[in-house]
Design a protein around this motif. Structure first.
Motif, PDB file in Angstrom:
ATOM      1  N   LEU A 120      38.302  37.715  47.729  1.00 32.42           N
ATOM      2  CA  LEU A 120      39.122  38.702  47.003  1.00 32.42           C
ATOM      3  C   LEU A 120      40.178  39.367  47.875  1.00 32.42           C
ATOM      4  O   LEU A 120      41.143  39.915  47.365  1.00 32.42           O
ATOM      5  N   LEU A 121      39.958  39.381  49.181  1.00 32.62           N
ATOM      6  CA  LEU A 121      40.861  40.167  50.025  1.00 32.62           C
ATOM      7  C   LEU A 121      41.991  39.317  50.590  1.00 32.62           C
ATOM      8  O   LEU A 121      41.799  38.155  50.923  1.00 32.62           O
ATOM      9  N   LYS A 125      53.749  44.946  39.513  1.00 31.73           N
ATOM     10  CA  LYS A 125      52.752  44.047  38.930  1.00 31.73           C
ATOM     11  C   LYS A 125      53.305  42.638  38.733  1.00 31.73           C
ATOM     12  O   LYS A 125      52.589  41.670  38.738  1.00 31.73           O
ATOM     13  N   SER A 126      54.627  42.534  38.543  1.00 30.86           N
ATOM     14  CA  SER A 126      55.139  41.224  38.159  1.00 30.86           C
ATOM     15  C   SER A 126      55.185  40.287  39.359  1.00 30.86           C
ATOM     16  O   SER A 126      55.513  39.131  39.232  1.00 30.86           O
ATOM     17  N   TYR A 127      54.888  40.799  40.529  1.00 32.04           N
ATOM     18  CA  TYR A 127      54.993  39.918  41.691  1.00 32.04           C
ATOM     19  C   TYR A 127      53.941  38.827  41.579  1.00 32.04           C
ATOM     20  O   TYR A 127      52.753  39.114  41.503  1.00 32.04           O
ATOM     21  N   PRO A 128      54.357  37.575  41.522  1.00 36.44           N
ATOM     22  CA  PRO A 128      53.399  36.559  41.080  1.00 36.44           C
ATOM     23  C   PRO A 128      52.275  36.236  42.071  1.00 36.44           C
ATOM     24  O   PRO A 128      51.175  35.940  41.650  1.00 36.44           O
ATOM     25  N   PHE A 129      52.541  36.293  43.350  1.00 34.61           N
ATOM     26  CA  PHE A 129      51.477  35.889  44.280  1.00 34.61           C
ATOM     27  C   PHE A 129      51.080  37.069  45.142  1.00 34.61           C
ATOM     28  O   PHE A 129      51.918  37.678  45.793  1.00 34.61           O
ATOM     29  N   THR A 130      49.778  37.394  45.143  1.00 34.95           N
ATOM     30  CA  THR A 130      49.366  38.492  46.002  1.00 34.95           C
ATOM     31  C   THR A 130      48.708  37.914  47.238  1.00 34.95           C
ATOM     32  O   THR A 130      47.739  37.155  47.127  1.00 34.95           O
ATOM     33  N   ASN A 131      49.244  38.275  48.360  1.00 37.87           N
ATOM     34  CA  ASN A 131      48.665  37.887  49.658  1.00 37.87           C
ATOM     35  C   ASN A 131      48.135  36.460  49.739  1.00 37.87           C
ATOM     36  O   ASN A 131      46.944  36.257  49.909  1.00 37.87           O
ATOM     37  N   PRO A 132      49.011  35.483  49.598  1.00 42.02           N
ATOM     38  CA  PRO A 132      48.471  34.114  49.738  1.00 42.02           C
ATOM     39  C   PRO A 132      47.992  33.863  51.165  1.00 42.02           C
ATOM     40  O   PRO A 132      48.516  34.451  52.117  1.00 42.02           O
ATOM     41  N   ARG A 133      46.985  32.993  51.309  1.00 43.91           N
ATOM     42  CA  ARG A 133      46.455  32.648  52.640  1.00 43.91           C
ATOM     43  C   ARG A 133      47.469  31.822  53.414  1.00 43.91           C
ATOM     44  O   ARG A 133      48.350  31.203  52.821  1.00 43.91           O
ATOM     45  N   TRP A 134      47.224  31.735  54.715  1.00 46.18           N
ATOM     46  CA  TRP A 134      48.201  30.990  55.524  1.00 46.18           C
ATOM     47  C   TRP A 134      48.264  29.516  55.115  1.00 46.18           C
ATOM     48  O   TRP A 134      49.329  28.898  55.136  1.00 46.18           O
TER      49      TRP A 134
END
Length: 2045
Positions: A371-372, A1213-1222
């Motif tokens: 989740l993080l 909220k509309s930002y499509p990707f939250t914190n993608p992994r490397w």
């Protein structure tokens, strides 16, 4: 079926059908009706509504099957929601009446169930409209539930869920009743009912507040009870319920005020406490005591614990990542406390503790890992670290108090151990998943991660020490730069704390884990560390005996380190092998006698240590065998063998040792056994042949030992079953996301799961997947599994008598035991028999004599009737293997017959399932027991079994077996297809949904059928379309099934159908089904979805993508919120999924799917794809990158400071990707590169900004890559400056691709500039971080490549701007000058080799470009002068770049030569190994040479080219002689190549140094070009050829090649081979250029010899001069010894390949029509021209006699090219090949050999022949060759006339034919041809030798004059005709000058009237056409010139003809007037003529 497609049911058609068809017909009609109702207009529906309702309700009574009733209900709901609702109440009453009915017969049940389902559907669709009736309905349903059986309860629960859903808050009055009913169902004995109840409650909790307030505790207890005895599906649904309710309790805002004061907010602590209770105590209720008594344990049952674990995860996931971030500390301490000592029951036995730890690890992994985002994970890691410190302090305190009062201390120590293990494992996993992005965390001294982990290594508990070691392993794999430092630190600590037992084991574990990490780190560790570890291990082993307190630990540690050392692979181990083998030899006694004395000596403790040591040694050798296979030579195996017999002896005596010394030796002896077995499995059986019988006895004893209590079938049998068969067993065997915790349920309550402490040696195993801790099982279990494996091998290798004996013995051992023991023994025996049969079948062995069969068959039959399903499954596999290894038809038939008989007679489930699977298995292995009669009986029996509705198990197994038979029978099965298909459909329509496993088997059968039908499914015949409809119908039924695995089967079937008959699969419904399940909680369903998507997008990506977006927009409710398809499309949803997904196979499929979509759509949806990638890369803008990124941003309004940019972004909220992994970001960066590559093959506007902007203006939808350049640069920059090293590499690669593709695109607004210029700062900023000292070498190496590409691209012309990047390269050059010694010691030496070579290669590229630019600017610029502008913009700054490099050339050249020398040494074949320098080369060490090779292969070519250019620039002059030796030596070490052979004092002469260098470059090139591997890159081959060209550009190397003929021939042969094997034109052209240079070198050599001979023999007579050149006096050329011959071969090869008709064999053969001449493509023309150029040079290399032998060939080829390519081109141009052949002709004709006395006559004859051939080309042969270009041929004749000696062309016959050709050509009307012909005549007329020119003048002048006189009659109409007249005049004028004095006046008199006739007077001048005006000007100008020249003639003519005079005067007058009007153009008329003549003059004369 078409008849079913109508709005009303076609009752007529329906009534004519049979029972099964009726059900199909109804289902098909209902499916169609559902779509039709939604598409029909409301009025039409209302019109027929009454009839429809009646038809639908009448179907209720016809006992519809489960899928039919579901559809029926759905249609009723839709019908009422569209049409009128007034009759709905009647319908509801009718349903209620049906439910109330007292009829309980089974035949009436479907009607009741259908009524229940209908009610649910109606309320769901119509909701509040029906609010008045709902209390009665609910009451009625709940009343019915009391007497309902499980199916009824199941349907009622689901129906209630729908009712609640439809009514929402209106249903409040019934909430309590429903809750009460659902409560009882939640603990129902049917699992399906439990699931349905959980779904119902999940719906209820949305509105029923009491569930998450007052009744929260009872809901929780209820769920815990529900988990007891549950299956996987129940745990998934109930945990979802429990997690959701608890999360709701925390976040909900309670409505209401005073009335609700009693309700209080539930705190997080309370909720966690609740869950904790479930985890620790289970469902404690009044059932508790009796449960305990029954189980005999007092711990929580595992299924409750696993269920609660899943509930924890759901709870946190529901609350979300941000919540977890805020509350992480509290959550962590709670989770860890679950395994603390405050709950002793949870961890009272080791197996409980291990399972508890697994659950805790799972919770942490799923929440923290899932989740993080990366930033939050780093914070979490710090929290975990804090927890570790705290726990460690407790231990330290306890340890220090321990002196006073030891008791409490030890409990404190154990109290924290499990918490520490969980914390350490999670920390390791976290850092592992963060990769190099964790670097800031590790550098942060305040967090102290490394210190805390290392401090725990001394913990008293072994499991904590192991967990700490594993944590270090994770850290090392994530951040390889720490690996070496950690190894050093552990070695240091171990040396200091050698006397502490904890330290010895702890640090040895840590070292082993770190060494195991090396293979995951490509950069490795320094080679010397191996030696350090080996010394340390030896030291530990030798000192073990000194101190008895430490001896066991030191022994274990020593061998563990050696075992870990082996994982470093052969390169390291080979240096230490001798010492390891010595230790191995010493650890076992030498002879059996010594073993006896040993037994009588020791005590319990010494035996413990001895066994530990020997087990360790066995493990180390096993590690050696599995990791260093390359070192296992015959000699090494011989040294490994001696201790083995002794090891086996000890094995046989273990039992007596055990008896003597008692139980402390029990575990060590088991471990010893296991180690020995494992080693023997790996070794070839031949190595222990002598001991086979002894081993076999021991194995038999082990397998049937009397003290084994646990039947661990779950881990023994799966490897022995067929993987496809496991699906019919427990779902636990299938892969799920919860496999990690579910495993413990599989093993049963008594057995522990695997855990590291059971086998510390597994910490460095090679087969461990990245982040999962190794999970070895307890030794008691693993020894059995090793024994079973080994039994298979040994039993196959012993004699047959022995084999029979052992099988009999095993059979007896089963008979002689009873009860549970018997089951265990049977399990082991059958497993070992299976293992034996599997091994035999694999090695194509045979079972042996007939008497072997009886015991084998008896054993397998016993197992086929065992109550354990897994055992039956393994036995069925063994049954087939048995038939396979006996390999006798009769025996196979007998086995099949036994199965038939058993199936016919048996009535019990066990026998029927076992034997039905045995039939399928037999079929699978023996390709269909060949006879069709067997097939018929098999199918018949299985049909019967599959319809046995009393036992779903029998149905499942029979259907599975049927699917195997369908698969194996292939085309034989066609006769059964229809009957099977109708059986499958019937069962699909009738089997209750609660029996999901039957449906899964049906799905497999359907899939097998579809595969069998294959492409036939596309057919249009009635029978095929019926089959196809049935298949689709079957898929539809399965798609509607509630079970996820059945849905997965449906998807697989549709995927197969789509492959075979794509037109018939409805893509939109399939895609919708896929999208809905993208985020399913079932792993297997997600896998099916992606496998299908991957196939669909290969064929129709755009359609799939559009369907997905359309569906997402239409059905908002169905789509899971996780996959946000509406906003980011299917592609974005897949990227999000890729980011969350952990399953490797799935991730691979997602990437493949995205790649296919990108390939087919990226160009059309460019902005969309780039935005996706940009969002992914920018979403990670954390840590430091943000600041850089935003300084780069174009000012997008005033955004405030960077922080605000970030915060606005995060809340948005509309930002499509939250914190993608490397890893996801790396994939996005790779996608950017792929997009650029895709655009390259698309429209050219993608790389042309002016065109792109124009097309964009025309149509704004147009989109081109070049318009997104800023984004591309920005993405590359973001990636290149990230913390993750992998991402940096991807970013630099992207930058490189961008530079290479966009460097040459000009900037339209600023001419002379390119568009990339404005991004200099960004490129510099992206590169700079890669050159800091802490950057890993692979990143620096990549950055060097980008630097050189940037400098070489020529984007930046200003040297000051270039210096930024240039400075980076200079810094790295300074760094590497110290050679291999000075670079970092963090990584393996080969890593520094990589970096050094990357820097040298980068410099080489820059130098090559600098030299090329310098050359191109140095060539005299005729046409262009350097304007001010271009000087400023660097088109003339080429020297500047060379100057930049020049300062460092001295150093560079030295390093380049050293690198080339290294390359030459390192690539020598292995037989020269002994001669190589001991310490390695300049840049590699001898030990790492294998790893370094690859880096040399990557960079040698450009370095070679650069070195050759440098040597060329110095002209091979060595600056000063002292330097000679050092130039070839390596930079630092004083040794040089020659040291081996002579003393170092010898200094080579400059000549020798040059020769060495010359041969170094030549040798490397020739070796490479000789043996071109298929993977040799174009770049390398070109670099190599360019290096050779550069080498031969200067005289000295040319003289070397010229004087050594063999060398030249060798080179030519190599080049010939290159040309033959490589099609690339650029390679062939470069090769030809080298050939030309070799021929030039030979020419120079021959000339030099001739010159020196002439000087020497100047006085002597000419005759005595020796002949130089090839062919000497005889003219013979010897193939293989002749340079000329080799060249001819090569040129013929090129020419014939381009123009096959040149091949004389082909041309002369009958049946081959002469082809038309052809224009070759540009590449072909250039090749042919180059080859002709080489041919023309050849005569000069020969002696006169030699030249005579080759001349015919050369002429044949040259004229052949002329003939084959003389095509008419517009404007009278000559094709480039014709021009080349004319040029070559000219060269040949003017060759000195034509005039040399020895060859003169022969040459003349041959040349005449050649001229005849050219003339013959004109004359048509059989009417062909008409299209030849007359001009080309005429030019060729002219070349002969002008260039050959007069004797060739002046013989009358030839001369006459030539003149005729000219005449004929002059007759041609085409003005272009005439112009060219006159030009050719002009050149002939001007020829100085009258003998040649006069005959032409006499014959052709008259026609010229006639032509001129035409002008009065035919005025020229256009420019070309005008030019004809102008050329004529020029010819006449030329004649005037050539003519003898006496004839001149006549000619002038002819010429003047003609010229004057062209003049116009001033009246006509105004009205004349421009062409006539030009003619007038031309004539006037020439008159002005001729008049003064021949004044007397001029006057005479004027006098004699007044008309002419008048005309001339008028014209002059008119001209003067016009001149007054426009003075500036006075000089103009001169120019055109002059220029034209210059341009038109051909260059052959």
């Amino acid at each position: 079926m078409e008849l079913a497609h109508s709005l009303l049911l076609n009752e007529e058609a329906y009534n004519q059908l049979g029972e099964v068809q009726k059900a199909e017909f109804i289902f098909d009609w209902l499916r169609y009706l559902e779509k039709l109702l939604l598409a029909t207009s409301r009025s039409d529906v209302k019109e027929k509504q009454k009839t429809l309702v009646e038809q639908l309700l009448s179907l209720l009574n016809s006992s519809p099957g489960p899928p039919t009733r579901k559809l029926l209900a759905k249609n009723l709901g839709i019908l009422y929601s569209i049409g009128d609702t007034f009759s709905v109440y009647e319908t509801i009453d009718k349903c209620n009446d049906l439910i109330r009915s007292k009829d309980d017969s089974p035949s009436y049940l479907p009607t009741k169930l259908a009524a229940v389902v209908c009610l649910g559907s109606l309320y769901k669709k119509l909701g509040r409209i029906l609010v008045h009736t709902f209390t009665d309905t609910v009451g009625n349903i709940l009343k019915a539930m009391k007497s309902a059986e499980s199916q009824g309860r199941y349907e009622i629960m689901l129906s209630l869920q729908n009712i609640l859903n439809g009514l929402g808050t209106a249903a409040t009055p019934c909430h309590r009743d429903v809750y009460k009913a659902a409560k009882s169902c939640l603990t129902d004995r049917s699992m399906a009912v439990r699931c349905a109840a959980a779904k119902c409650l999940l719906e209820l909790q949305k509105e029923a507040i009491f569930m998450w307030s007052t009744d929260l505790d009872s809901v929780a207890t209820l769920c815990f009870k529900s988990f007891e005895g549950s299956n996987y599906d129940v745990r998934i649904t109930v945990s979802k319920l429990l997690g959701t309710v608890l999360a709701k309790a925390i976040i909900s805002k309670h409505p209401g005020t005073a009335s609700r004061q009693s309700m209080r907010r539930v705190s997080l602590e309370e909720v966690l406490e609740l869950l904790g209770t479930g985890f620790l105590r289970g469902s404690s209720g009044f059932l508790r005591a009796s449960g305990d008594m029954l189980k005999g344990t007092s711990s929580v049952s595992r299924d409750v614990r696993v269920g609660v674990t899943q509930a924890y995860v759901v709870f946190v996931s529901t609350l979300g990542g941000t919540w977890l971030e805020k509350n992480f500390a509290a959550f962590l301490s709670h989770i860890l406390s679950l395994v603390s000592q405050s709950h002793p029951k949870a961890t009272q036995t080791q197996s409980d503790a291990v399972c508890g730890r697994r659950c805790v690890s799972f919770i942490l992994r799923a929440t923290v890992g899932g989740l993080l985002g990366e930033k939050a994970q780093i914070a979490a890691a710090k929290d975990i670290c804090q927890a570790i410190w705290k726990l460690k302090k407790v231990v330290d305190a306890a340890m220090s108090d321990g002196n006073v009062e030891t008791r409490p201390g030890s409990t404190d120590v154990t109290a924290s151990q499990h918490m520490l293990v969980c914390a350490l494992q999670e920390l390791g996993n976290l850092i592992y998943s963060l990769g190099t992005t964790a670097a800031p965390l590790l550098q942060d001294s305040s967090a102290g991660i490394l210190d805390s982990v290392i401090s725990v290594i001394l913990h008293p508990s072994i499991s904590v020490r192991l967990a700490a070691a594993w944590c270090l392993h994770g850290i090392a794999v994530a951040t390889p730069s720490y690996l070496t430092a950690l190894v050093d630190r552990c070695v240091g600590r171990l040396a200091v704390l050698k006397s502490s037992p904890e330290a010895v084991t702890g640090f040895s574990f840590a070292l082993a884990a770190l060494l195991g990490a090396v293979k995951h780190c490509p950069l490795g560790i320094p080679h010397g560390k191996g030696k350090v570890i080996m010394t340390l291990a030896e030291d530990l082993l030798c000192s073990a005996a000194q101190n008895s307190r430490l001896s066991a630990q030191r022994t274990q540690a020593g061998w563990l380190l050696i075992a870990a050392l082996m994982t470093l692979g052969p390169a390291v181990v080979s240096h230490h092998l001798a010492r390891v083998l010595l230790l191995w030899k010493c650890v076992f006694p030498v002879s059996p006698k010594d073993l006896e004395t040993e037994k009588s000596r020791g005590d319990s403790f010494t035996w413990q240590v001895t066994l530990e040591g020997r087990a360790g040694a066995l493990c180390a050798i096993k590690s050696f065998v599995s990791h260093c296979g390359d070192l296992l030579t015959g000699e090494v195996i011989q040294r490994l063998l001696p201790p083995l017999p002794c090891a086996v002896d000890l094995l046989t005596q273990l039992s007596s040792v055990l008896k003597a010394y008692g139980s402390p030796l029990k575990t060590p002896s088991i471990v010893y056994r296991q180690r020995l077995y494992e080693l023997l499995i790996l070794l070839p059986p031949e190595t222990y042949e002598g001991n086979l019988c002894a081993i076999l006895k021991e194995l038999a004893a082990d397998l049937t030992a009397s003290d084994i209590q646990v039947a661990a079938s779950a881990f023994l049998l799966p490897p022995l079953c067929h993987q496809d068969d496991l699906v019919i067993l427990s779902p636990l065997l299938q892969e799920t996301d919860h496999r990690f915790i579910e495993e413990q349920l599989l093993l049963g309550n008594g057995i522990a799961c695997g855990s590291l402490e059971y086998d510390p040696y597994s910490i460095c195993k090679k087969d461990v997947l990245g982040d999962s801790v190794p999970k070895p099982l307890p030794p008691v279990l693993s020894v059995i599994s090793s024994a079973i494996k080994l039994f298979g091998v040994v039993c196959a290798h012993v004699g047959e008598a022995q084999r029979l004996l052992i099988l009999e013995q095993l059979l007896d051992s089963i008979k002689h035991t009873k009860g549970a023991r018997q089951q265990v023994v049977q399990l082991h025996v059958v497993s070992s028999l299976s293992s034996f049969l599997k091994y035999l079948a694999g090695s194509k062995g045979n079972l042996g004599p007939e008497e072997m069969r009886r015991p084998a068959v008896a054993l397998v039959m016993g197992a086929l009737e065992s109550p354990n399903p897994l055992l039956r499954c393994a036995a069925a596999e063994a049954w087939a293997r048995l038939a396979q290894v006996v390999d006798d038809g009769a025996f196979t038939a007998a086995l099949a017959q036994v199965s038939f008989d058993k199936l016919k007679s048996a009535r019990d489930v066990v026998t029927r399932t076992g034997y039905s699977l045995a039939l399928g298995s037999l079929y699978r292995y023996l390709g269909g027991i060949s006879s069709s009669q067997h097939l018929n009986s098999c199918v018949g029996i299985l049909y019967t079994l599959s319809q046995d509705s009393t036992s779903p198990d029998v149905q499942t197994w029979a259907l599975h077996s049927l699917s195997l038979i369908i698969d194996s029978a292939g085309p034989l099965y066609h006769m059964h297809v229809e009957s099977t298909l109708s059986l499958i459909i019937m069962l699909l329509l009738n089997v209750p949904p609660t029996h999901a496993e039957v449906h899964q088997s049906l799905g497999r059968c359907l899939n097998a059928l579809i595969t069998t039908l294959g492409p036939e499914l596309q057919g249009n015949s009635t029978s095929i379309s019926t089959l196809r409809t049935s298949c689709l119908l079957g898929c539809a039924v399965m798609q509607d099934n509630p079970d996820c695995l059945v849905q997965a089967q449906a998807i697989y079937c549709l995927q197969q159908l789509h492959m075979f008959a794509p037109r018939h699969v409805n893509l939109s419904s399939l895609v919708s089904c896929l999208c809905v399940n993208l985020c399913s909680p079932y792993l297997l369903l997600r896998r099916a979805v992606l496998a299908c998507l991957r196939q669909l997008v290969q064929r129709e990506a755009a359609e799939v993508s559009e369907h997905a977006v359309m569906l997402a927009k239409d059905n908002r409710d169905e789509f899971t919120p996780d996959a946000n398809i509406r906003e980011v499309g299917l592609e974005g949803a897949l990227l999000t999924l890729l980011d969350k997904e952990t399953d490797q196979k799935l991730c691979h499929d997602i990437k493949e799917t995205l790649n296919h979509m990108l390939t087919s759509m990226a160009v059309d949806k460019l902005s969309f794809w780039l935005k996706l990638c940009k969002d992914v890369l920018a979403a990670s803008a954390d840590f430091t990158t943000v600041t850089c990124v935003d300084t780069m941003q174009e000012e997008e309004g005033d955004k405030g400071d960077d922080a605000s940019v970030l915060t606005t972004r995060n809340d948005d909220k509309s930002y499509p990707f939250t914190n993608p992994r490397w890893a996801t970001r790396v994939f996005a960066a790779e996608c950017v590169c792929r997009i650029i590559n895709q655009c390259e093959n698309a429209h050219s506007a993608h790389f042309d900004i002016a065109l792109a902007q124009e097309l964009k203006k025309r149509d704004s939808r147009n989109d081109f890559l070049v318009l997104h350049l800023a984004d591309l640069i920005r993405m590359a920059f973001m990636a290149a400056t990230d913390h993750s090293d992998q991402l940096r590499l991807s970013g630099l690669e992207t930058l490189l691709v961008v530079i290479r593709r966009f460097a040459a695109i000009p900037e339209p607004e600023f001419p002379g500039h390119v568009i990339l210029e404005q991004y200099q700062a960004n490129v510099g900023a992206a590169l700079r971080p890669a050159f800091t000292s802490e950057t890993p070498p692979d990143v620096t190496a990549k950055a060097c490549q980008v630097c050189s590409a940037w400098i070489a691209s020529g984007v930046v012309s200003d040297l000051n701007d270039l210096r930024r990047v240039h400075q980076l390269l200079i810094s790295s050059l300074t760094k590497i000058q110290a050679g291999k010694e000075a670079l970092s010691h963090l990584y393996n030496e080969s890593a520094s080799t990589m970096e050094i070579l990357a820097v040298l290669k980068a410099w080489a590229e820059v130098y090559i470009i600098a030299v090329e630019r310098h050359k191109s600017h140095r060539q005299p610029l005729k046409t262009m002068t350097c304007s001010e502008e271009s000087v400023r913009n660097g088109s003339c700054s080429s020297d500047g770049l060379l100057d930049l490099v020049h300062t460092d050339l001295g150093t560079l050249s030295r390093l380049w030569l050293a690198a080339l020398q290294d390359f030459a040494l390192i690539t020598l074949p292995s037989e020269f190994t002994s001669q190589l320098p001991v310490e390695g080369g300049a840049f590699y060490t001898a030990e790492t040479s294998e790893n370094a090779k690859m880096h040399y292969y990557n960079s040698w070519a450009l370095i070679l080219h650069a070195t050759a250019l440098w040597l060329t620039s110095t002209g091979f002059v060595v600056a000063d002689p002292d330097e000679g030796a050092s130039h070839l030596s390596r930079p630092v070490t004083p040794t040089s190549m020659c040291q081996g052979s002579s003393s170092g004092a010898v200094v080579k002469s400059p000549e020798d140094v040059c020769t060495d260098r010359f041969h170094l470059i030549l040798g490397i090139s020739v070796e490479f070009l000789c043996s071109l591997r298929s993977d040799a890159t174009l770049e390398n081959i070109m670099a190599c050829l360019h290096a050779l060209q550069a080498l031969l550009d200067v005289p000295w190397p040319r003289s070397k090649i010229g004087s050594d003929q063999d060398l030249g021939i060798e080179l030519l042969n190599v080049l010939h081979r290159v040309i033959l094997t490589r099609e690339s034109p650029s390679i062939q052209l470069a090769s030809l250029e080298v050939v030309r240079q070799i021929i030039c070198a030979a020419q120079e050599h021959v000339q030099e010899k001739r010159r020196s001979a002439e000087v020497d023999d100047g006085a002597a007579e000419k005759e005595t001069l020796p002949e130089f050149g090839e062919g000497k006096d005889t003219g013979g050329l010897v193939p293989g010894k002749s340079l000329v011959f080799a060249t001819l071969e090569l040129c013929v090869c090129i020419l014939v390949r381009q123009l096959p008709d040149l091949n004389p064999k082909l041309a002369g053969s009958p049946g081959v029509k002469a082809t038309k001449p052809q224009v070759l493509p540009e590449d072909g023309s250039r090749l042919v021209s180059a080859a002709l150029g080489v041919l023309a040079e050849l005569p000069a290399v020969c002696s006169p006699e030699g030249s005579i032998s080759i001349l015919p060939t050369i002429l044949y080829l040259t004229i052949g090219v002329l003939r084959e390519t003389a095509v008419k081109l517009p404007g009278g141009q000559l094709s480039s090949t014709v021009a080349a052949s004319l040029q070559a002709l000219k060269g040949i004709l003017s060759s000195p050999m034509a005039r040399a006395e020895k060859s003169h006559t022969a040459w003349t004859d041959l040349l005449r022949g050649a001229l005849t051939t050219v003339l013959d080309c004109w004359d048509p042969v059989d009417g062909t060759h008409q299209e030849l270009d007359e001009l080309s041929l005429l030019t060729a004749i002219t070349v002969f006339i002008l260039s050959a000696s007069p004797e060739v062309t002046t013989i009358p016959c030839l001369q006459k034919r030539c003149i005729e050709k000219f005449k004929a050509t002059l007759e041609i009307k085409d003005p272009v041809i005439q112009i060219k012909t006159y030009q050719l005549l002009l050149s002939i007329f001007q020829y100085p030798n009258p003998a040649v020119s006069y005959p032409y003048i006499y014959s052709l002048v008259s026609s010229v004059v006639e032509k001129l006189q035409e002008v009065d009659k035919r005025k020229p109409e256009d420019i070309t005709e005008l030019q004809v007249f102008q050329e004529c005049i020029k010819v006449l004028e030329a004649l005037v000058t050539v003519a003898e004095e006496q004839h001149r006046s006549q000619l002038v008199a002819c010429l003047l009237p003609i010229l004057i006739s062209f003049l116009l007077d001033d009246n006509t001048l105004g009205s004349a056409t421009s062409v006539m005006k030009s003619l007038h000007d031309f004539a006037l100008q020439h008159l002005m010139q001729i008049g003064p020249q021949y004044s007397s003639v001029f006057k005479n003519v004027m006098a004699s003809s007044p008309a002419l005079k008048a005309r001339l005067e008028a014209a002059i007058k008119g001209n003067q007037e016009s001149v007054k009007v426009k003075i500036p153009t006075s000089k103009h008329p001169k120019n055109p003529g002059k220029n034209a003549s210059i341009q038109l003059k051909t260059n052959f004369f």
